[in-house]
Design a protein around this motif. Structure first.
Motif, PDB file in Angstrom:
ATOM      1  N   ALA A 159      41.046  56.323  32.485  1.00  0.00           N
ATOM      2  CA  ALA A 159      42.884  57.199  32.043  1.00  0.00           C
ATOM      3  C   ALA A 159      42.779  56.264  31.500  1.00  0.00           C
ATOM      4  O   ALA A 159      42.852  55.247  31.089  1.00  0.00           O
ATOM      5  CB  ALA A 159      42.669  57.343  33.382  1.00  0.00           C
ATOM      6  N   PRO A 160      44.808  56.565  31.052  1.00  0.00           N
ATOM      7  CA  PRO A 160      44.938  55.474  29.854  1.00  0.00           C
ATOM      8  C   PRO A 160      45.634  54.912  31.456  1.00  0.00           C
ATOM      9  O   PRO A 160      45.662  55.187  32.466  1.00  0.00           O
ATOM     10  CB  PRO A 160      46.855  56.164  29.997  1.00  0.00           C
ATOM     11  N   VAL A 161      45.571  53.637  30.722  1.00  0.00           N
ATOM     12  CA  VAL A 161      46.338  52.019  31.191  1.00  0.00           C
ATOM     13  C   VAL A 161      47.305  51.865  32.085  1.00  0.00           C
ATOM     14  O   VAL A 161      47.590  51.625  33.264  1.00  0.00           O
ATOM     15  CB  VAL A 161      45.809  51.260  30.281  1.00  0.00           C
ATOM     16  N   LYS A 162      47.515  53.026  31.824  1.00  0.00           N
ATOM     17  CA  LYS A 162      49.247  53.539  32.468  1.00  0.00           C
ATOM     18  C   LYS A 162      49.153  54.036  34.119  1.00  0.00           C
ATOM     19  O   LYS A 162      49.789  53.886  34.759  1.00  0.00           O
ATOM     20  CB  LYS A 162      50.317  53.421  31.086  1.00  0.00           C
ATOM     21  N   THR A 163      48.556  55.298  33.273  1.00  0.00           N
ATOM     22  CA  THR A 163      48.016  55.975  34.332  1.00  0.00           C
ATOM     23  C   THR A 163      47.621  54.620  35.570  1.00  0.00           C
ATOM     24  O   THR A 163      47.820  55.191  36.975  1.00  0.00           O
ATOM     25  CB  THR A 163      46.824  57.188  34.417  1.00  0.00           C
ATOM     26  N   PHE A 164      46.323  54.347  35.091  1.00  0.00           N
ATOM     27  CA  PHE A 164      45.958  53.393  36.377  1.00  0.00           C
ATOM     28  C   PHE A 164      46.447  52.115  36.589  1.00  0.00           C
ATOM     29  O   PHE A 164      46.228  52.226  38.487  1.00  0.00           O
ATOM     30  CB  PHE A 164      44.925  52.152  35.663  1.00  0.00           C
ATOM     31  N   LEU A 165      47.483  52.127  35.649  1.00  0.00           N
ATOM     32  CA  LEU A 165      48.371  50.685  36.270  1.00  0.00           C
ATOM     33  C   LEU A 165      49.532  51.664  37.485  1.00  0.00           C
ATOM     34  O   LEU A 165      49.786  50.616  38.723  1.00  0.00           O
ATOM     35  CB  LEU A 165      49.335  49.792  35.323  1.00  0.00           C
ATOM     36  N   MET A 166      49.617  52.787  37.679  1.00  0.00           N
ATOM     37  CA  MET A 166      50.567  53.100  38.292  1.00  0.00           C
ATOM     38  C   MET A 166      49.450  54.056  40.203  1.00  0.00           C
ATOM     39  O   MET A 166      50.416  54.623  40.584  1.00  0.00           O
ATOM     40  CB  MET A 166      51.292  54.709  37.899  1.00  0.00           C
ATOM     41  N   ASP A 167      48.792  53.822  39.601  1.00  0.00           N
ATOM     42  CA  ASP A 167      47.749  54.040  41.127  1.00  0.00           C
ATOM     43  C   ASP A 167      48.012  52.843  41.954  1.00  0.00           C
ATOM     44  O   ASP A 167      47.584  52.465  41.753  1.00  0.00           O
ATOM     45  CB  ASP A 167      46.304  54.388  40.269  1.00  0.00           C
ATOM     46  N   GLN A 168      48.263  53.426  42.815  1.00  0.00           N
ATOM     47  CA  GLN A 168      48.502  52.724  43.702  1.00  0.00           C
ATOM     48  C   GLN A 168      47.227  52.429  44.792  1.00  0.00           C
ATOM     49  O   GLN A 168      47.470  51.322  45.797  1.00  0.00           O
ATOM     50  CB  GLN A 168      49.047  53.534  45.808  1.00  0.00           C
ATOM     51  N   ALA A 169      46.000  53.098  44.247  1.00  0.00           N
ATOM     52  CA  ALA A 169      44.899  52.343  45.190  1.00  0.00           C
ATOM     53  C   ALA A 169      43.950  51.176  44.670  1.00  0.00           C
ATOM     54  O   ALA A 169      43.772  49.976  44.532  1.00  0.00           O
ATOM     55  CB  ALA A 169      43.689  53.559  44.832  1.00  0.00           C
ATOM     56  N   VAL A 170      45.271  51.329  42.999  1.00  0.00           N
ATOM     57  CA  VAL A 170      44.609  49.716  42.124  1.00  0.00           C
ATOM     58  C   VAL A 170      46.050  49.111  42.645  1.00  0.00           C
ATOM     59  O   VAL A 170      44.835  47.317  42.620  1.00  0.00           O
ATOM     60  CB  VAL A 170      45.089  50.319  41.156  1.00  0.00           C
ATOM     61  N   VAL A 171      47.255  49.251  42.585  1.00  0.00           N
ATOM     62  CA  VAL A 171      48.221  47.975  42.719  1.00  0.00           C
ATOM     63  C   VAL A 171      49.419  49.040  43.675  1.00  0.00           C
ATOM     64  O   VAL A 171      49.540  49.745  42.645  1.00  0.00           O
ATOM     65  CB  VAL A 171      48.247  47.043  41.402  1.00  0.00           C
ATOM     66  N   VAL A 172      49.681  48.093  44.610  1.00  0.00           N
ATOM     67  CA  VAL A 172      51.043  49.220  44.818  1.00  0.00           C
ATOM     68  C   VAL A 172      52.049  48.905  44.104  1.00  0.00           C
ATOM     69  O   VAL A 172      52.318  47.787  43.645  1.00  0.00           O
ATOM     70  CB  VAL A 172      50.719  49.215  46.398  1.00  0.00           C
ATOM     71  N   GLY A 173      53.029  49.734  44.503  1.00  0.00           N
ATOM     72  CA  GLY A 173      54.436  48.920  43.874  1.00  0.00           C
ATOM     73  C   GLY A 173      54.713  49.152  42.286  1.00  0.00           C
ATOM     74  O   GLY A 173      56.101  48.546  41.966  1.00  0.00           O
ATOM     75  N   VAL A 174      54.056  49.498  41.704  1.00  0.00           N
ATOM     76  CA  VAL A 174      53.984  49.642  40.033  1.00  0.00           C
ATOM     77  C   VAL A 174      54.952  51.459  39.554  1.00  0.00           C
ATOM     78  O   VAL A 174      53.715  52.257  39.700  1.00  0.00           O
ATOM     79  CB  VAL A 174      53.132  48.954  39.387  1.00  0.00           C
ATOM     80  N   GLY A 175      56.223  51.614  39.498  1.00  0.00           N
ATOM     81  CA  GLY A 175      56.477  52.877  39.134  1.00  0.00           C
ATOM     82  C   GLY A 175      56.560  53.348  38.211  1.00  0.00           C
ATOM     83  O   GLY A 175      56.187  52.694  36.797  1.00  0.00           O
ATOM     84  N   ASN A 176      56.946  53.757  37.062  1.00  0.00           N
ATOM     85  CA  ASN A 176      56.834  54.665  36.173  1.00  0.00           C
ATOM     86  C   ASN A 176      58.101  53.754  34.763  1.00  0.00           C
ATOM     87  O   ASN A 176      57.644  53.372  34.170  1.00  0.00           O
ATOM     88  CB  ASN A 176      57.854  55.532  36.220  1.00  0.00           C
TER      89      ASN A 176
END
Length: 275
Positions: free
Chosen positions: A158-175
DNA sequence: CCACACACCTGTAAGC
DNA sequence: TGCTTACAGGTGTGTG
């Protein structure tokens, strides 16, 4: 409004008004937001003393001995402490009535949410609500760093942006903050998450911490006005480098910023600086 | 397990 | 001045 800094600003603004006070009642002007509002909000919460106002990811928890009210602001929610006699306005869906005390007249915690993507749920004492299970680490915690992102991302396409916005990866990083952090770390949002180096993930984790930390600090400066009718913005448009600036010159190299949809979300980045 | 499209709902701004 | 359309800061669910 709400990305993590807005939620944290809301938490910090509410805490001094709520902690130590007792809930006298609840007024539900509709039975649901995103999900039905559970009976406990009307049947268990009233009479309880508020012990703390906490945040986990973008959820707010109002702790009492019996359990916690669990709130999410969705895309358009806001919470304010207001005089109880102030008539409700459009989309003021829920009031938690606060017991009066010596220092203040009767007040309510009022939940306004035009789009109703937010929620108000109940977490009994000793339980962890299903929505809070499986969440990734807090971005400002020690458990979140470049090594963590690197290890977790191996093999991910998946694109790194999608990965970063995944709340299972890290919470609280929105668009907004995903775009800003990737810009600061010079990583293309389109790059597959599994093809970002350890060094660049360290830069990305550092950028996330710096940008969120800064936004929270700035939001904090407006807390004094928290009860006033004007909402307090948690981020400052003029400080954003990429988000909302598609077509404008890159602040770093001057070339036009690109804009496209990644994972159904508007995304802006510099095709020259970000690789 | 992972990736992706879609759903929820209303307000606002842009386009005709 | 209207009417129509596209889009908005989130995230759970269902599908393949």
């Amino acid at each position: 409004m709400p990305e993590l800094p807005e939620v944290e600003t809301t938490r910090a603004g509410l805490a001094p008004h709520l902690e130590g006070r007792r809930v006298a009642g609840a007024v539900l002007r509709r039975p649901d937001l995103r999900w039905p509002i559970p009976d406990a909000i009307e049947r268990v919460l009233p009479g309880q003393r508020i012990e703390a106002v906490r945040r986990r990811a973008k959820y707010l928890l109002i702790d009492t001995a019996a359990g916690s009210a669990l709130l999410h602001l969705g895309m358009s929610g806001s919470l304010r402490v207001l005089p109880a006699q102030l008539p409700p306005r459009t989309h003021d869906h829920v009031d938690l009535i606060l017991e009066e005390d010596a220092r203040s007249p009767r007040q309510v915690l009022r939940f306004n949410d035009p789009r109703r993507f937010g929620c108000l749920l109940w977490q009994p004492h000793g339980e962890v609500h299903a929505l809070l299970r499986g969440l990734g680490p807090e971005p400002l915690s020690d458990g979140f760093d470049g090594d963590y992102l690197f290890e977790l991302s191996r093999g991910r396409k998946a694109p790194v942006k999608t990965f970063l916005m995944d709340q299972a990866v890290v919470v609280g990083v929105g668009n907004i903050y995903a775009a800003e952090a990737l810009f600061a770390a010079r990583i293309s949002p389109l790059r597959a998450a599994g093809r970002v180096s350890r060094e660049r993930y360290t830069a990305l984790a550092d950028a996330v911490k710096a940008i969120l930390g800064h936004a929270i600090a700035r939001g904090g400066t407006t807390l004094r006005d928290f009860i006033s009718p004007d909402g307090a913005p948690g981020y400052f448009e003029q400080e954003l480098s990429a988000y909302g600036r598609g077509g404008e010159p890159c602040p770093r190299c001057g070339r036009a910023l690109k804009q496209a949809s990644i994972g159904q979300r508007a995304t802006v980045w510099c095709g020259h600086c970000q690789r």
